[in-house]
Design a protein around this motif. Structure first.
Motif, PDB file in Angstrom:
ATOM      1  N   ARG A  73       0.846  -1.189   0.000  1.00 46.32           N
ATOM      2  CA  ARG A  73       0.000   0.000   0.000  1.00 46.32           C
ATOM      3  C   ARG A  73       0.886   1.245   0.000  1.00 46.32           C
ATOM      4  N   ALA A  74       0.373   2.309  -0.604  1.00 48.38           N
ATOM      5  CA  ALA A  74       1.079   3.591  -0.647  1.00 48.38           C
ATOM      6  C   ALA A  74       0.568   4.486   0.477  1.00 48.38           C
ATOM      7  N   PHE A  75       1.449   5.342   0.988  1.00 46.22           N
ATOM      8  CA  PHE A  75       1.101   6.225   2.092  1.00 46.22           C
ATOM      9  C   PHE A  75       1.590   7.640   1.806  1.00 46.22           C
ATOM     10  N   ILE A  76       0.824   8.602   2.301  1.00 44.34           N
ATOM     11  CA  ILE A  76       1.226  10.005   2.231  1.00 44.34           C
ATOM     12  C   ILE A  76       0.533  10.737   3.375  1.00 44.34           C
ATOM     13  N   HIS A  77       1.255  11.603   4.036  1.00 42.58           N
ATOM     14  CA  HIS A  77       0.681  12.435   5.100  1.00 42.58           C
ATOM     15  C   HIS A  77      -0.174  13.517   4.438  1.00 42.58           C
ATOM     16  N   PHE A 129       2.076  12.480 -12.009  1.00 42.94           N
ATOM     17  CA  PHE A 129       2.751  12.681 -10.727  1.00 42.94           C
ATOM     18  C   PHE A 129       2.123  11.731  -9.717  1.00 42.94           C
ATOM     19  N   ASN A 130       2.904  10.868  -9.127  1.00 47.55           N
ATOM     20  CA  ASN A 130       2.405   9.954  -8.098  1.00 47.55           C
ATOM     21  C   ASN A 130       2.428  10.667  -6.759  1.00 47.55           C
ATOM     22  N   GLN A 131       1.247  10.846  -6.199  1.00 51.73           N
ATOM     23  CA  GLN A 131       1.118  11.558  -4.934  1.00 51.73           C
ATOM     24  C   GLN A 131       1.173  10.552  -3.785  1.00 51.73           C
ATOM     25  N   MET A 132       2.392  10.188  -3.427  1.00 53.74           N
ATOM     26  CA  MET A 132       2.651   9.278  -2.310  1.00 53.74           C
ATOM     27  C   MET A 132       4.079   9.540  -1.846  1.00 53.74           C
ATOM     28  N   THR A 133       4.375   9.116  -0.639  1.00 56.89           N
ATOM     29  CA  THR A 133       5.732   9.331  -0.141  1.00 56.89           C
ATOM     30  C   THR A 133       6.453   8.038   0.206  1.00 56.89           C
ATOM     31  N   GLU A 134       5.690   6.952   0.417  1.00 61.47           N
ATOM     32  CA  GLU A 134       6.335   5.674   0.718  1.00 61.47           C
ATOM     33  C   GLU A 134       5.337   4.541   0.536  1.00 61.47           C
ATOM     34  N   THR A 135       5.863   3.334   0.412  1.00 61.83           N
ATOM     35  CA  THR A 135       5.023   2.139   0.331  1.00 61.83           C
ATOM     36  C   THR A 135       5.496   1.129   1.371  1.00 61.83           C
ATOM     37  N   HIS A 136       4.540   0.331   1.841  1.00 61.12           N
ATOM     38  CA  HIS A 136       4.845  -0.733   2.807  1.00 61.12           C
ATOM     39  C   HIS A 136       3.908  -1.903   2.549  1.00 61.12           C
ATOM     40  N   ARG A 137       4.396  -3.098   2.765  1.00 57.41           N
ATOM     41  CA  ARG A 137       3.513  -4.270   2.774  1.00 57.41           C
ATOM     42  C   ARG A 137       2.715  -4.216   4.077  1.00 57.41           C
ATOM     43  N   VAL A 138       1.493  -4.728   4.020  1.00 56.76           N
ATOM     44  CA  VAL A 138       0.602  -4.682   5.176  1.00 56.76           C
ATOM     45  C   VAL A 138       1.244  -5.373   6.380  1.00 56.76           C
ATOM     46  N   ARG A 139       1.875  -6.539   6.184  1.00 58.23           N
ATOM     47  CA  ARG A 139       2.483  -7.255   7.317  1.00 58.23           C
ATOM     48  C   ARG A 139       3.636  -6.463   7.919  1.00 58.23           C
ATOM     49  N   ASP A 140       4.413  -5.742   7.091  1.00 62.32           N
ATOM     50  CA  ASP A 140       5.515  -4.931   7.602  1.00 62.32           C
ATOM     51  C   ASP A 140       4.989  -3.735   8.386  1.00 62.32           C
ATOM     52  N   LEU A 141       3.909  -3.146   7.903  1.00 56.20           N
ATOM     53  CA  LEU A 141       3.286  -2.037   8.621  1.00 56.20           C
ATOM     54  C   LEU A 141       2.765  -2.514   9.978  1.00 56.20           C
ATOM     55  N   ALA A 142       2.162  -3.695   9.990  1.00 55.47           N
ATOM     56  CA  ALA A 142       1.670  -4.256  11.259  1.00 55.47           C
ATOM     57  C   ALA A 142       2.824  -4.427  12.243  1.00 55.47           C
ATOM     58  N   GLU A 143       3.950  -4.912  11.771  1.00 55.24           N
ATOM     59  CA  GLU A 143       5.108  -5.101  12.654  1.00 55.24           C
ATOM     60  C   GLU A 143       5.639  -3.759  13.159  1.00 55.24           C
ATOM     61  N   MET A 144       5.624  -2.723  12.310  1.00 53.55           N
ATOM     62  CA  MET A 144       6.058  -1.386  12.746  1.00 53.55           C
ATOM     63  C   MET A 144       5.169  -0.872  13.875  1.00 53.55           C
TER      64      MET A 144
END
Length: 167
Positions: free
Chosen positions: A31-35, A60-75
């Motif tokens: 998933r992509a994320f942006i504040h 223009f891709n309006q995002m700042t980072e991507t993470h896998r859902v499982r990695d985000l859960a671990e964070m």
């Protein structure tokens, strides 16, 4: 909520109330994320840098980072001591995907991204904890049976009504 809320919001709320972070399937969906501040800044940068007349359309891709859902859960679990629970995926989607996006154009225009690791995650965890008393705990888990196989184990839909059919 558990059915339609964004994954980061869901994890933060679950952690705030002591509910396990629910990863559906393998958690391999990227998933992509942006504040929101960065989103507004991207619009400003684009408006202040219009294309010249006759130039080709630029994406223009309006995002700042991507993470896998499982990695985000671990964070999130690492910051909150929450547990991570892997559940059957209620959606018909690929168990893994590689979302490949880049934001070089916005970076070249001066975007200085706010990232989860650079303090944003700490900020939103604190906000979730501050407002956890407002959370309706019955709305946290995913309860919709989005597939025929899962519908047999679902007791109700998010609105509290018995499911009539599953496509």
């Amino acid at each position: 909520d558990g059915d339609y809320g964004t994954v980061l919001n869901r994890f933060l709320i679950q952690a705030a109330i002591g509910y396990p972070l629910t990863v559906h399937g393998t958690g391999g969906q990227t998933r992509a994320f942006i504040h929101i501040r960065d989103s507004v800044r991207c619009i400003e940068l684009a408006l202040n840098s219009p294309p010249a007349k006759g130039d080709r359309v630029e994406i223009f891709n309006q995002m700042t980072e991507t993470h896998r859902v499982r990695d985000l859960a671990e964070m999130v679990a690492g910051l909150t001591d929450a547990k991570v629970a892997y559940l059957p995926n209620p959606r018909k989607e690929a168990p893994e995907n590689d979302l490949i996006v880049e934001n070089a154009k916005f970076l070249a225009l001066g975007l200085e991204p706010t990232t989860l690791q650079a303090g944003l995650l700490d900020e939103v965890v604190e906000i979730a904890r501050k407002y956890k008393h407002r959370i309706d705990r019955s709305r946290v888990p995913a309860v919709s049976g989005w597939t025929r196989e899962l519908s047999a184990s679902v007791e109700r839909d998010p609105e509290g009504k018995r499911l009539k059919s599953v496509s």
